[in-house]
Design a protein around this motif. Structure first.
Motif, PDB file in Angstrom:
ATOM      1  N   THR A  93       0.832  -1.210   0.000  1.00 48.72           N
ATOM      2  CA  THR A  93       0.000   0.000   0.000  1.00 48.72           C
ATOM      3  C   THR A  93       0.863   1.255   0.000  1.00 48.72           C
ATOM      4  N   ILE A  94       1.916   1.237   0.799  1.00 50.38           N
ATOM      5  CA  ILE A  94       2.819   2.390   0.871  1.00 50.38           C
ATOM      6  C   ILE A  94       3.484   2.641  -0.481  1.00 50.38           C
ATOM      7  N   GLY A  95       3.895   1.568  -1.165  1.00 51.57           N
ATOM      8  CA  GLY A  95       4.507   1.716  -2.482  1.00 51.57           C
ATOM      9  C   GLY A  95       3.574   2.407  -3.459  1.00 51.57           C
ATOM     10  N   ILE A  96       2.295   2.036  -3.422  1.00 51.63           N
ATOM     11  CA  ILE A  96       1.308   2.672  -4.306  1.00 51.63           C
ATOM     12  C   ILE A  96       1.130   4.144  -3.941  1.00 51.63           C
ATOM     13  N   ILE A  97       1.087   4.439  -2.641  1.00 51.14           N
ATOM     14  CA  ILE A  97       0.925   5.831  -2.193  1.00 51.14           C
ATOM     15  C   ILE A  97       2.108   6.687  -2.644  1.00 51.14           C
ATOM     16  N   VAL A  98       3.330   6.169  -2.476  1.00 52.90           N
ATOM     17  CA  VAL A  98       4.525   6.917  -2.891  1.00 52.90           C
ATOM     18  C   VAL A  98       4.493   7.167  -4.398  1.00 52.90           C
ATOM     19  N   ALA A  99       4.070   6.172  -5.165  1.00 53.44           N
ATOM     20  CA  ALA A  99       3.986   6.336  -6.623  1.00 53.44           C
ATOM     21  C   ALA A  99       2.984   7.427  -6.994  1.00 53.44           C
ATOM     22  N   VAL A 100       1.807   7.410  -6.362  1.00 54.09           N
ATOM     23  CA  VAL A 100       0.770   8.404  -6.670  1.00 54.09           C
ATOM     24  C   VAL A 100       1.225   9.807  -6.276  1.00 54.09           C
ATOM     25  N   VAL A 101       1.790   9.932  -5.071  1.00 56.03           N
ATOM     26  CA  VAL A 101       2.268  11.242  -4.612  1.00 56.03           C
ATOM     27  C   VAL A 101       3.399  11.735  -5.502  1.00 56.03           C
ATOM     28  N   GLY A 102       4.311  10.843  -5.867  1.00 56.95           N
ATOM     29  CA  GLY A 102       5.430  11.222  -6.722  1.00 56.95           C
ATOM     30  C   GLY A 102       4.984  11.703  -8.081  1.00 56.95           C
ATOM     31  N   ILE A 103       3.995  11.022  -8.675  1.00 58.07           N
ATOM     32  CA  ILE A 103       3.473  11.440  -9.983  1.00 58.07           C
ATOM     33  C   ILE A 103       2.771  12.797  -9.861  1.00 58.07           C
ATOM     34  N   ALA A 104       1.990  12.961  -8.784  1.00 57.08           N
ATOM     35  CA  ALA A 104       1.273  14.226  -8.583  1.00 57.08           C
ATOM     36  C   ALA A 104       2.236  15.398  -8.383  1.00 57.08           C
ATOM     37  N   PHE A 105       3.416  15.117  -7.814  1.00 60.66           N
ATOM     38  CA  PHE A 105       4.385  16.180  -7.537  1.00 60.66           C
ATOM     39  C   PHE A 105       5.209  16.562  -8.766  1.00 60.66           C
ATOM     40  N   SER A 106       5.194  15.726  -9.791  1.00 61.26           N
ATOM     41  CA  SER A 106       6.080  15.925 -10.948  1.00 61.26           C
ATOM     42  C   SER A 106       5.978  17.300 -11.612  1.00 61.26           C
ATOM     43  N   PRO A 107       4.802  17.961 -11.665  1.00 60.14           N
ATOM     44  CA  PRO A 107       4.776  19.293 -12.285  1.00 60.14           C
ATOM     45  C   PRO A 107       5.406  20.391 -11.419  1.00 60.14           C
ATOM     46  N   PHE A 108       5.729  20.068 -10.153  1.00 55.93           N
ATOM     47  CA  PHE A 108       6.128  21.114  -9.212  1.00 55.93           C
ATOM     48  C   PHE A 108       7.590  21.052  -8.768  1.00 55.93           C
ATOM     49  N   TYR A 109       8.322  20.000  -9.129  1.00 58.03           N
ATOM     50  CA  TYR A 109       9.674  19.837  -8.585  1.00 58.03           C
ATOM     51  C   TYR A 109      10.606  20.981  -8.969  1.00 58.03           C
ATOM     52  N   GLN A 110      10.354  21.635 -10.107  1.00 59.65           N
ATOM     53  CA  GLN A 110      11.229  22.724 -10.548  1.00 59.65           C
ATOM     54  C   GLN A 110      11.045  23.993  -9.721  1.00 59.65           C
ATOM     55  N   PHE A 111       9.920  24.095  -8.986  1.00 63.30           N
ATOM     56  CA  PHE A 111       9.670  25.300  -8.194  1.00 63.30           C
ATOM     57  C   PHE A 111      10.649  25.451  -7.041  1.00 63.30           C
ATOM     58  N   PHE A 112      11.313  24.337  -6.665  1.00 63.04           N
ATOM     59  CA  PHE A 112      12.258  24.380  -5.544  1.00 63.04           C
ATOM     60  C   PHE A 112      13.704  24.498  -6.019  1.00 63.04           C
ATOM     61  N   MET A 113      13.884  24.898  -7.266  1.00 63.75           N
ATOM     62  CA  MET A 113      15.217  25.156  -7.805  1.00 63.75           C
ATOM     63  C   MET A 113      15.366  26.656  -8.042  1.00 63.75           C
ATOM     64  N   LYS A 114      16.413  27.259  -7.473  1.00 57.57           N
ATOM     65  CA  LYS A 114      16.623  28.688  -7.686  1.00 57.57           C
ATOM     66  C   LYS A 114      16.851  28.985  -9.164  1.00 57.57           C
ATOM     67  N   SER A 115      17.565  28.091  -9.845  1.00 56.91           N
ATOM     68  CA  SER A 115      17.747  28.189 -11.292  1.00 56.91           C
ATOM     69  C   SER A 115      17.684  26.784 -11.881  1.00 56.91           C
ATOM     70  N   ILE A 116      17.019  26.638 -13.019  1.00 55.79           N
ATOM     71  CA  ILE A 116      16.851  25.327 -13.654  1.00 55.79           C
ATOM     72  C   ILE A 116      18.147  24.941 -14.366  1.00 55.79           C
ATOM     73  N   PRO A 117      18.742  23.789 -14.025  1.00 57.60           N
ATOM     74  CA  PRO A 117      19.993  23.388 -14.680  1.00 57.60           C
ATOM     75  C   PRO A 117      19.775  23.027 -16.149  1.00 57.60           C
ATOM     76  N   ASP A 118      20.791  23.234 -16.942  1.00 59.62           N
ATOM     77  CA  ASP A 118      20.726  22.934 -18.371  1.00 59.62           C
ATOM     78  C   ASP A 118      21.004  21.443 -18.595  1.00 59.62           C
ATOM     79  N   ILE A 119      20.035  20.637 -18.196  1.00 56.24           N
ATOM     80  CA  ILE A 119      20.154  19.179 -18.303  1.00 56.24           C
ATOM     81  C   ILE A 119      18.944  18.663 -19.071  1.00 56.24           C
ATOM     82  N   PRO A 120      19.136  17.905 -20.144  1.00 54.90           N
ATOM     83  CA  PRO A 120      17.995  17.383 -20.910  1.00 54.90           C
ATOM     84  C   PRO A 120      17.258  16.283 -20.147  1.00 54.90           C
ATOM     85  N   ASN A 121      15.984  16.120 -20.471  1.00 55.66           N
ATOM     86  CA  ASN A 121      15.153  15.027 -19.930  1.00 55.66           C
ATOM     87  C   ASN A 121      15.033  15.075 -18.409  1.00 55.66           C
TER      88      ASN A 121
END
Length: 506
Positions: A93-121
């Motif tokens: 159950t925990i594995g499924i929860i982590v997967a769902v939370v991780g997917i939901a967070f994917s649009p927001f991870y860049q907000f915690f970077m002061k500058s976006i690194p020049d790294i593809p993908n």
């Protein structure tokens, strides 16, 4: 039997990890040479995000492990099967929860970077980190019964064996392709192999699990586990915020490159902490068994021996870190731009020391199942750490983040954890603990600064100079402690550790 298992666990854990560490440093050296510095920062950044997601684990593993000590001693296979069945369902159950939370967070991870690194993908890399974390929840739960059964060395052989193979393959990938995505794919593959084959080993060692894992626990047993899980969840909040948010704060307020620099220092302190934790994890199950069958006096005698060993280990390591950190980093990275200033190094080492000095107390707290009594401690620790780090980073930069961590440790953990252990575990006044801590810390500072100044007189920055400084760090602190403690009760505890009756009695 307890003593033999403890010694075997410690020897195998430490020995296998030393080999793993050597290859990990070699792999990190190749990583730094083959990839841009921003990859180093990104690796640390995504790793810490997943550390925060691991809050979903709720401290379930520690609570279940404690619940296994008594049925293992009594060979109550039905109860063990029921516990592992509960653990399996919970971790899936925990594995499924982590997967769902991780997917939901994917649009927001860049907000915690002061500058976006020049790294593809970037997003693909994020999902690879997430997948690597999620798959462990579907296989790793079976390790817990091996750990509770005082056979941690078996887990170590599998984990570090596959870890060594992983590092070798990753080095080849970096040299031939310079491809970070392939590097991560190798990490995922070998993590899966380690957990898969260890789960098979557990199935063969404890065949009754399959027969009894659908058994239901009694209401009192379920209530006790739920109570411990509630307490451990609060502890998880504290440890996750303290250990997992430093990188996020640095990334948000300072930049991703500073995260990369910190990740090198963290690699060393975390590696040393893991090596020493292998020593303490190797004896935790034995201490749990000890607490179940012996009186408080014998448990306290063992605690004194382990606490003194804890001081010697972490004092020595801290002195070495303060004197050798930057000289080693210069050899390790080959770049002065990847070094922190000495005051920042001092605070990092101080955090390592204060965290390390808690290990004996935490080992006994976990083994005795005293999670409930200091459950609110972790919440206060998390709040103090986060608020202090955010306030101080804006004025002191990276140093402010580490000072915030130190403040939370010394204002909360430092006095609450020993108070709980002594009051509810040993039923003794805690004043003796603080007197010992003061003596140990005074010695560490005195010997540490003497060692540092001796090392400072060694000329040059090359390999020969570094070896000379290593010899000073090896000889001076240990000689000083031998001189001070040779005829003391504490040193006799240390010399006679494996002969303590409480550990030898089976």
């Amino acid at each position: 039997m307890r003593s033999k298992n403890s010694i075997r666990n410690v020897i195998v854990n430490v020995g296998s990890q030393i080999l793993y560490i050597a290859l990990s440093f070699f792999c990190r050296t190749v990583f730094i040479r083959m990839l841009d510095e921003s990859y180093l920062g990104l690796n640390g950044y995504f790793s810490n995000i997943l550390t925060i997601f691991s809050l979903a684990e709720l401290g379930f593993g520690t609570a279940i492990t404690f619940s296994m000590y008594k049925p293992l001693a009594e060979k109550d296979y039905k109860k063990l099967g029921a516990l592992m069945g509960l653990y399996k369902r919970a971790y899936h159950t925990i594995g499924i929860i982590v997967a769902v939370v991780g997917i939901a967070f994917s649009p927001f991870y860049q907000f915690f970077m002061k500058s976006i690194p020049d790294i593809p993908n970037l997003t693909l890399i994020y999902f690879l980190f997430l997948f690597s974390s999620v798959i462990t929840y579907f296989l790793s739960y079976k390790q817990q019964i091996i750990i509770a059964d005082q056979k941690v060395y078996i887990c170590s052989l599998y984990q570090y064996g596959f870890g060594i193979a992983q590092n070798l393959i990753q080095v080849v990938i970096l040299i031939l392709t310079h491809n970070f995505i392939l590097y991560l794919c190798a990490q995922i593959l070998f993590s899966f192999f380690a957990n898969f084959f260890l789960a098979r080993k557990a199935g063969k060692m404890y065949p009754f699990l399959k027969k009894y894992e659908k058994q239901k626990l009694s209401k009192p047993d379920r209530a006790a586990i739920v109570k411990n899980i509630k307490a451990m969840f609060m502890h998880r909040i504290g440890s996750t915020v303290v250990n997992g948010t430093d990188t996020l704060v640095i990334s948000t307020f300072v930049g991703i490159v500073s995260v990369g620099i910190y990740s090198n220092y963290y690699l060393i302190t975390n590696t040393l902490m893991n090596v020493t934790k292998q020593i303490f994890s190797g004896i935790t199950a034995s201490v749990g068994n000890l607490g179940a069958v012996e009186d408080h006096r014998k448990s306290y005698e063992v605690y004194l021996a382990i606490n003194f060993a804890c001081f010697w280990i972490f004092s020595f390591c801290s002195i070495c870190l303060f004197s050798l950190f930057n000289p080693f980093m210069l050899l390790f990275t080959g770049k002065k731009s990847l070094l922190f200033a000495l005051p920042i190094v001092f605070v990092i080492v101080l955090n390592f020391y204060t965290t390390g000095m808690r290990q004996a107390t935490l080992t006994f707290r976990d083994a005795f199942g005293l999670f409930w009594y200091d459950r609110y401690k972790a919440v206060f620790e998390a709040l103090v750490n986060l608020i202090a780090s955010i306030l101080l980073v804006q004025h002191l930069g990276v140093a402010g983040v580490f000072i915030g961590t130190l403040i939370s440790t010394m204002t909360v953990d430092f006095w609450v954890e020993p108070l709980v252990l002594f009051r509810h575990g040993f039923h003794r006044p805690v004043s003796a603990y603080f007197l010992r801590y003061a003596l140990y810390t005074a010695l560490t500072f005195s010997v540490g600064f003497l060692t540092y100044f001796c090392c400072a007189y060694v000329p040059g920055t090359g390999f020969i100079s570094f070896v000379a400084k290593c010899l000073i760090c090896l000889l001076l602190p240990n000689a000083a402690y031998l001189l001070v403690f040779w005829n003391t009760k504490e040193f006799r505890y240390l010399k006679g550790f494996v002969k303590i009756p409480a550990l030898h009695r089976s």
